[in-house]
Design a protein around this motif. Structure first.
Motif, PDB file in Angstrom:
ATOM      1  N   ALA A 195      10.962  -0.329  25.900  1.00 45.36           N
ATOM      2  CA  ALA A 195       9.541  -0.689  25.882  1.00 45.36           C
ATOM      3  C   ALA A 195       9.263  -1.544  24.658  1.00 45.36           C
ATOM      4  CB  ALA A 195       8.662   0.554  25.870  1.00 45.36           C
ATOM      5  N   ARG A 196       8.258  -2.394  24.787  1.00 39.21           N
ATOM      6  CA  ARG A 196       7.803  -3.187  23.651  1.00 39.21           C
ATOM      7  C   ARG A 196       6.391  -2.736  23.281  1.00 39.21           C
ATOM      8  NH1 ARG A 196       7.035  -8.179  27.518  1.00 39.21           N
ATOM      9  NH2 ARG A 196       4.815  -8.025  28.014  1.00 39.21           N
ATOM     10  N   ILE A 197       6.005  -3.049  22.044  1.00 38.83           N
ATOM     11  CA  ILE A 197       4.654  -2.733  21.586  1.00 38.83           C
ATOM     12  C   ILE A 197       3.720  -3.847  22.039  1.00 38.83           C
ATOM     13  CG2 ILE A 197       3.191  -2.346  19.575  1.00 38.83           C
ATOM     14  CD1 ILE A 197       5.685  -1.265  18.124  1.00 38.83           C
ATOM     15  N   GLU A 198       2.763  -3.485  22.857  1.00 33.61           N
ATOM     16  CA  GLU A 198       1.815  -4.471  23.363  1.00 33.61           C
ATOM     17  C   GLU A 198       0.675  -4.682  22.374  1.00 33.61           C
ATOM     18  OE1 GLU A 198       1.266  -7.040  26.743  1.00 33.61           O
ATOM     19  OE2 GLU A 198       2.906  -5.914  25.875  1.00 33.61           O
ATOM     20  N   ASN A 199       0.134  -3.599  21.841  1.00 37.84           N
ATOM     21  CA  ASN A 199      -0.890  -3.711  20.804  1.00 37.84           C
ATOM     22  C   ASN A 199      -1.026  -2.378  20.086  1.00 37.84           C
ATOM     23  OD1 ASN A 199      -3.039  -2.128  22.331  1.00 37.84           O
ATOM     24  ND2 ASN A 199      -2.791  -3.873  23.729  1.00 37.84           N
ATOM     25  N   VAL A 200      -1.640  -2.439  18.912  1.00 38.91           N
ATOM     26  CA  VAL A 200      -1.936  -1.257  18.108  1.00 38.91           C
ATOM     27  C   VAL A 200      -3.409  -1.316  17.748  1.00 38.91           C
ATOM     28  CG1 VAL A 200      -1.488  -0.028  15.944  1.00 38.91           C
ATOM     29  CG2 VAL A 200       0.399  -1.166  17.149  1.00 38.91           C
ATOM     30  N   VAL A 201      -4.170  -0.283  18.126  1.00 40.52           N
ATOM     31  CA  VAL A 201      -5.582  -0.224  17.789  1.00 40.52           C
ATOM     32  C   VAL A 201      -5.878   1.084  17.075  1.00 40.52           C
ATOM     33  CG1 VAL A 201      -6.288  -1.735  19.693  1.00 40.52           C
ATOM     34  CG2 VAL A 201      -6.230   0.738  20.037  1.00 40.52           C
ATOM     35  N   THR A 202      -6.913   1.080  16.277  1.00 41.53           N
ATOM     36  CA  THR A 202      -7.275   2.280  15.527  1.00 41.53           C
ATOM     37  C   THR A 202      -8.760   2.563  15.678  1.00 41.53           C
ATOM     38  OG1 THR A 202      -7.741   1.069  13.472  1.00 41.53           O
ATOM     39  CG2 THR A 202      -5.479   1.837  13.800  1.00 41.53           C
ATOM     40  N   ARG A 203      -9.109   3.840  15.527  1.00 42.80           N
ATOM     41  CA  ARG A 203     -10.499   4.260  15.418  1.00 42.80           C
ATOM     42  C   ARG A 203     -10.591   5.209  14.234  1.00 42.80           C
ATOM     43  NH1 ARG A 203     -13.174   5.676  21.236  1.00 42.80           N
ATOM     44  NH2 ARG A 203     -15.074   5.363  20.001  1.00 42.80           N
ATOM     45  N   GLN A 204     -11.709   5.175  13.528  1.00 39.36           N
ATOM     46  CA  GLN A 204     -11.897   6.017  12.356  1.00 39.36           C
ATOM     47  C   GLN A 204     -13.021   7.017  12.600  1.00 39.36           C
ATOM     48  OE1 GLN A 204     -12.521   3.702   8.785  1.00 39.36           O
ATOM     49  NE2 GLN A 204     -10.976   2.170   9.369  1.00 39.36           N
ATOM     50  N   GLN A 215      -7.311   7.499  14.013  1.00 38.63           N
ATOM     51  CA  GLN A 215      -6.673   7.595  15.330  1.00 38.63           C
ATOM     52  C   GLN A 215      -5.940   6.285  15.612  1.00 38.63           C
ATOM     53  OE1 GLN A 215      -9.113   9.089  18.719  1.00 38.63           O
ATOM     54  NE2 GLN A 215      -8.569   7.158  19.712  1.00 38.63           N
ATOM     55  N   VAL A 216      -4.632   6.364  15.796  1.00 33.35           N
ATOM     56  CA  VAL A 216      -3.801   5.181  16.033  1.00 33.35           C
ATOM     57  C   VAL A 216      -3.282   5.246  17.463  1.00 33.35           C
ATOM     58  CG1 VAL A 216      -1.798   3.857  15.269  1.00 33.35           C
ATOM     59  CG2 VAL A 216      -3.114   5.202  13.600  1.00 33.35           C
ATOM     60  N   THR A 217      -3.639   4.249  18.257  1.00 31.93           N
ATOM     61  CA  THR A 217      -3.204   4.199  19.652  1.00 31.93           C
ATOM     62  C   THR A 217      -2.303   2.994  19.857  1.00 31.93           C
ATOM     63  OG1 THR A 217      -5.235   5.265  20.415  1.00 31.93           O
ATOM     64  CG2 THR A 217      -3.949   4.059  22.054  1.00 31.93           C
ATOM     65  N   VAL A 218      -1.140   3.260  20.413  1.00 33.83           N
ATOM     66  CA  VAL A 218      -0.149   2.213  20.661  1.00 33.83           C
ATOM     67  C   VAL A 218       0.008   2.039  22.159  1.00 33.83           C
ATOM     68  CG1 VAL A 218       2.224   1.477  20.285  1.00 33.83           C
ATOM     69  CG2 VAL A 218       1.060   2.855  18.555  1.00 33.83           C
ATOM     70  N   ALA A 219      -0.113   0.802  22.613  1.00 33.38           N
ATOM     71  CA  ALA A 219       0.153   0.487  24.014  1.00 33.38           C
ATOM     72  C   ALA A 219       1.569  -0.040  24.127  1.00 33.38           C
ATOM     73  CB  ALA A 219      -0.842  -0.536  24.533  1.00 33.38           C
ATOM     74  N   LEU A 220       2.374   0.597  24.978  1.00 28.73           N
ATOM     75  CA  LEU A 220       3.770   0.211  25.195  1.00 28.73           C
ATOM     76  C   LEU A 220       3.905  -0.402  26.584  1.00 28.73           C
ATOM     77  CD1 LEU A 220       5.428   3.475  23.861  1.00 28.73           C
ATOM     78  CD2 LEU A 220       5.255   1.298  22.635  1.00 28.73           C
TER      79      LEU A 220
END
Length: 820
Positions: A195-204, A215-220
């Protein structure tokens, strides 16, 4: 976001490519990332587009297709492979070994086409056909169900609004019109391992006890079922998760708890604390810098209408800044170092915000990293400006993908405090005959686009702040925000475009002014880079070509007639244009800051230039500080004092503004400045200003200022800040100024060529400006001296110099208009 890959599974395709055209027999080398025009210039196919009138003779370049090609070796072609491409400008066909793998049509999108079937072991070729955007725009316009107008005043090259490409590429009232094309970002071949990392988003989540949950969410992205090892790290805290993935996209979230966070603050309000975040697989690492902070946009109703204020970490911040346009009209002429210098100049002038205007680029990741570090808040426009746009399904689908990608890429940056739907699209509904005659059709079309942008943004970053358009009086408000100053943000252009006096800035009370400006000529050393001596006349064809705003030269000259005696020669015309530009913006900012908290932001147009041109910028092309930028540093100082006349001109009040979070006490000494340079004390005051507020330190009757005197003052504040200024109750041309009698002592004080200048005046010297052909920065400039006063100025060259001390020119107001 930055990514790194294992060398066995990634082939970086940046470097030298072969540039050709199916429409001509040119063949030469082109660096990628890069642009076609710069490569053609380097290969002596075209002259420098920025010099003289060469813009007119390079128009053919954008009217034809261009092709770039290179080969690469692959020892083992087995497995799953994809291309990684971004900043592809714009309508482009990508071939691998003559197999079409991508049809690109959005400069702001990231493409990752699967190329597995096109590869082979050994030598491979990749070829990109860059189609003429002029031709592509015309074809798309012809397919529209009804005509979509574009701003002919800004864009001599038509139909740029059909393309998802920087709108200023088609010309603007400050930009060269050459419709560049090229590839400005990543170009790499990568192997998909699980899998590759599609994006990394965060919420505080900021908790009541002061702690923060990040909160760190990674889309694979995967091609099939598997298990990916994902490592999360925030500073020194690191853990591994084994993630089951399916074909397509799989998301995984981890929450870091920060018990005692260091908060990120805008410049001047606190520390720019940053945390290092990384997400890693066995083949790829993505890194981000995270700033923990809360941000709100305050739009509460009040007696005047509706507020517009940015609140960070619970504190309202008065926004002091400028609008940002692309660092260069041609990508290859820019660089991270040159761009950082421009942003450093913004910070050095006491700015805490920049607005990335909607007719350029979503900037590259490192740009936002710099702003994070400098504490420069960012107002981020989506890339739509001054035109109407299609609302067909295919166009909106393209926009939705663009917005989703860009917001996910950028939203983790603490500097970005606001996302704005567009620049001036509501106003554009009134600019064209078609939309005036059928407003409902075009308004519905606009609303479809605006809602698509908003919904895609909120899907990508639910906590991000949305503002629908700039200017706007409020959500779903399609009124005139150019002249209505009660609510929202305002663009105020009456002084420049309507040729009104500088006093007119005091006729409005913006809640937040996100555009206002006044032009000047670019500095003489910069003019010399594009004009021969014979062309150094304001009315010469070369100078007129380097003035893109219709009537701009006449307006600059007309303003001089209003306020000043006419300058004696071309260099002094240039100098005086910069002085009056600074006075215009100073008049606006000082008054609007004095209205705090009614007004909570001033973002002038504009910080920088894309090429050497007459414009509203405070920094020359290349980064030199114009006279105005030195004034900006003074009138944007967090604690400042300004003289502001009453509406009837009978009294003059001294406004004391405090943008800091602590009380300040200020001592103000006011004097009369005679035309021979003598200072005569008039009055003094001791004033207190509470945090984040503005007060009147003292007022005087205008009758106390004789016609042959200026009003002058200096102040010192308890926090160490201080400054000085002068005020003319009337016009400068009415003053019978006497020669300043400037003398200068020079001393080279450092091995790198730093020079100390001591400037002394025998009489009154106003707006003393020092200039040199040698690029560099002055510790101060555009300053005043009374009789017998001296000022020590340190000149630091941009690059170390050896040998003789640079030659310096000195300007002041009296000598600029004296024929003696």
């Amino acid at each position: 976001m930055s990514s790194s890959f294992n060398g066995n599974i990634s082939v970086d395709l940046a470097g030298q490519w072969r540039l050709t055209s199916p429409d001509s027999d040119h063949s030469l080398s082109m660096p990628v990332p890069g642009d076609v025009h710069t490569a053609l210039h380097a290969g002596n196919v075209i002259a420098d587009p920025y010099f003289g009138r060469n813009e007119e003779i390079v128009q053919w370049v954008a009217k034809q297709d261009w092709q770039i090609e290179r080969s690469f070796n692959l020892d083992d072609a087995s497995g799953d492979w994809y291309l990684d491409i971004d900043y592809l400008d714009t309508v482009a066909s990508v071939y691998v070994n003559d197999t079409l793998v991508l049809e690109g049509n959005n400069c702001f999108q990231r493409y990752r086409p699967d190329v597995t079937k096109a590869l082979k072991a050994g030598e491979n070729t990749i070829r990109i056909v860059l189609h003429s955007s002029i031709r592509a725009g015309a074809e798309l316009q012809a397919k529209q169900p009804f005509y979509i107008p574009y701003s002919t005043a800004n864009s001599p090259i038509p139909n740029g609004n059909m393309l998802r490409k920087p709108q200023c590429h088609f010309g603007w009232d400050w930009n060269i019109a050459v419709a560049p094309l090229g590839l400005y970002g990543t170009i790499a071949l990568k192997k998909l391992e699980t899998a590759r990392i599609e994006n990394v988003v965060t919420r505080q989540l900021h908790n009541a006890d002061g702690s923060v949950d990040l909160q760190v969410t990674v889309a694979l992205h995967a091609k099939g079922v598997g298990v990916a090892q994902v490592y999360f790290q925030l500073d020194d805290e690191r853990l591994r998760l084994d993630v089951g993935v399916n074909a397509g996209e799989t998301s995984v979230t981890h929450v870091f708890h920060v018990d005692k966070p260091k908060l990120w603050w805008p410049a001047g309000s606190g520390e720019q604390a940053l945390y290092g975040l990384s997400v890693e697989t066995n083949s790829e690492t993505v890194t981000r810098q995270i700033g923990l902070r809360t941000v709100e946009l305050i739009t509460d109703e009040d007696e005047a209408g509706g507020r517009f204020a940015v609140k960070v970490n619970g504190r309202e911040i008065f926004a002091r800044g400028a609008n940002w346009i692309p660092a260069d009209a041609l990508f290859s002429r820019s660089s991270p170092a040159l761009t950082e210098d421009l942003l450093q100049s913004a910070a050095a002038a006491n700015m805490n915000i920049i607005r990335i205007w909607g007719g350029g680029f979503y900037e590259q990741d490192w740009f936002y990293d710099i702003c994070d570090r400098l504490g420069l808040m960012i107002w981020q426009d989506f890339m739509f400006a001054c035109n109407l746009y299609p609302s067909t399904g295919d166009f909106l689908e393209n926009v939705e993908a663009e917005v989703g990608y860009q917001v996910r890429r950028l939203a983790t940056h603490p500097a970005i405090v606001l996302w704005c739907g567009d620049n001036e699209l509501v106003g554009a509904l009134t600019w064209f005959e078609e939309s005036r005659n059928d407003r409902d059709r075009y308004l519905v079309s606009y609303d479809r686009l605006n809602r698509t942008i908003e919904q895609a943004m909120k899907k990508a970053a639910p906590d991000a702040i949305w503002w629908p358009s700039s200017p706007a009086s409020g959500y779903l408000n399609f009124g005139d925000a150019w002249h209505a100053d009660g609510s929202g943000d305002m663009h105020y252009w009456s002084v420049w475009h309507e040729n009104k006096s500088f006093d007119n800035y005091r006729s409005v009370r913006p809640r937040f002014c996100s555009e206002f400006g006044f032009q000047s000529y670019t500095s003489l050393p910069v003019i010399k880079t594009y004009a021969d001596a014979k062309d150094m006349n304001i009315a010469s064809p070369v100078m007129e070509l380097h003035q893109k705003n219709a009537g701009g030269n006449e307006r600059i000259a007309g303003t001089m007639f209003r306020y000043f005696r006419f300058p004696k020669d071309f260099p002094n015309f240039v100098y005086l244009s910069q002085v009056q530009q600074g006075l215009a913006i100073k008049t606006a900012v000082e008054y609007w800051r004095s209205l705090k908290p009614h007004c909570m932001g001033t973002i002038y147009w504009q910080l920088n230039d894309t090429w050497p041109v007459a414009s509203w910028s405070s920094l020359d092309y290349g980064g030199r500080w114009k006279a105005m930028h030195y004034l900006v540093r003074r009138f944007f100082q967090p604690v400042s004092v300004a003289a502001i006349p009453s509406e009837d001109n009978k009294t003059i009040r001294f406004s004391l503004v405090n943008d800091t979070n602590a009380d300040v006490t200020v001592d103000v000494a006011v004097s009369l400045l005679k035309l021979d340079g003598e200072r005569v004390p008039l009055t003094a005051a001791h004033a207190v200003c509470t945090p984040d507020s503005a007060v009147t330190a003292l007022s005087i009757d205008a009758s106390q200022v004789p016609a042959d005197c200026l009003l002058a003052w200096h102040f010192t504040a308890s926090n160490g800040m201080g400054g000085e200024g002068h005020y003319v109750h009337g016009t400068y041309k009415a003053l019978e100024l006497q020669p300043a009698g400037l003398t200068v002592q020079r001393e080279e004080i450092e091995e790198n060529g730093t020079v100390e200048l001591t400037v002394t005046a025998k009489g009154l010297a106003l707006f003393v400006m020092i200039e040199s052909e040698t690029e560099g920065r002055y510790s101060d400039n555009a300053f005043d001296l009374a009789a017998g006063e001296s000022r020590r100025i340190v000149f630091t060259p941009a690059k170390p110099i050896a040998g003789s001390v640079p030659d310096f020119r000195f300007y002041d107001l009296q000598s600029s208009q004296s024929v003696d």
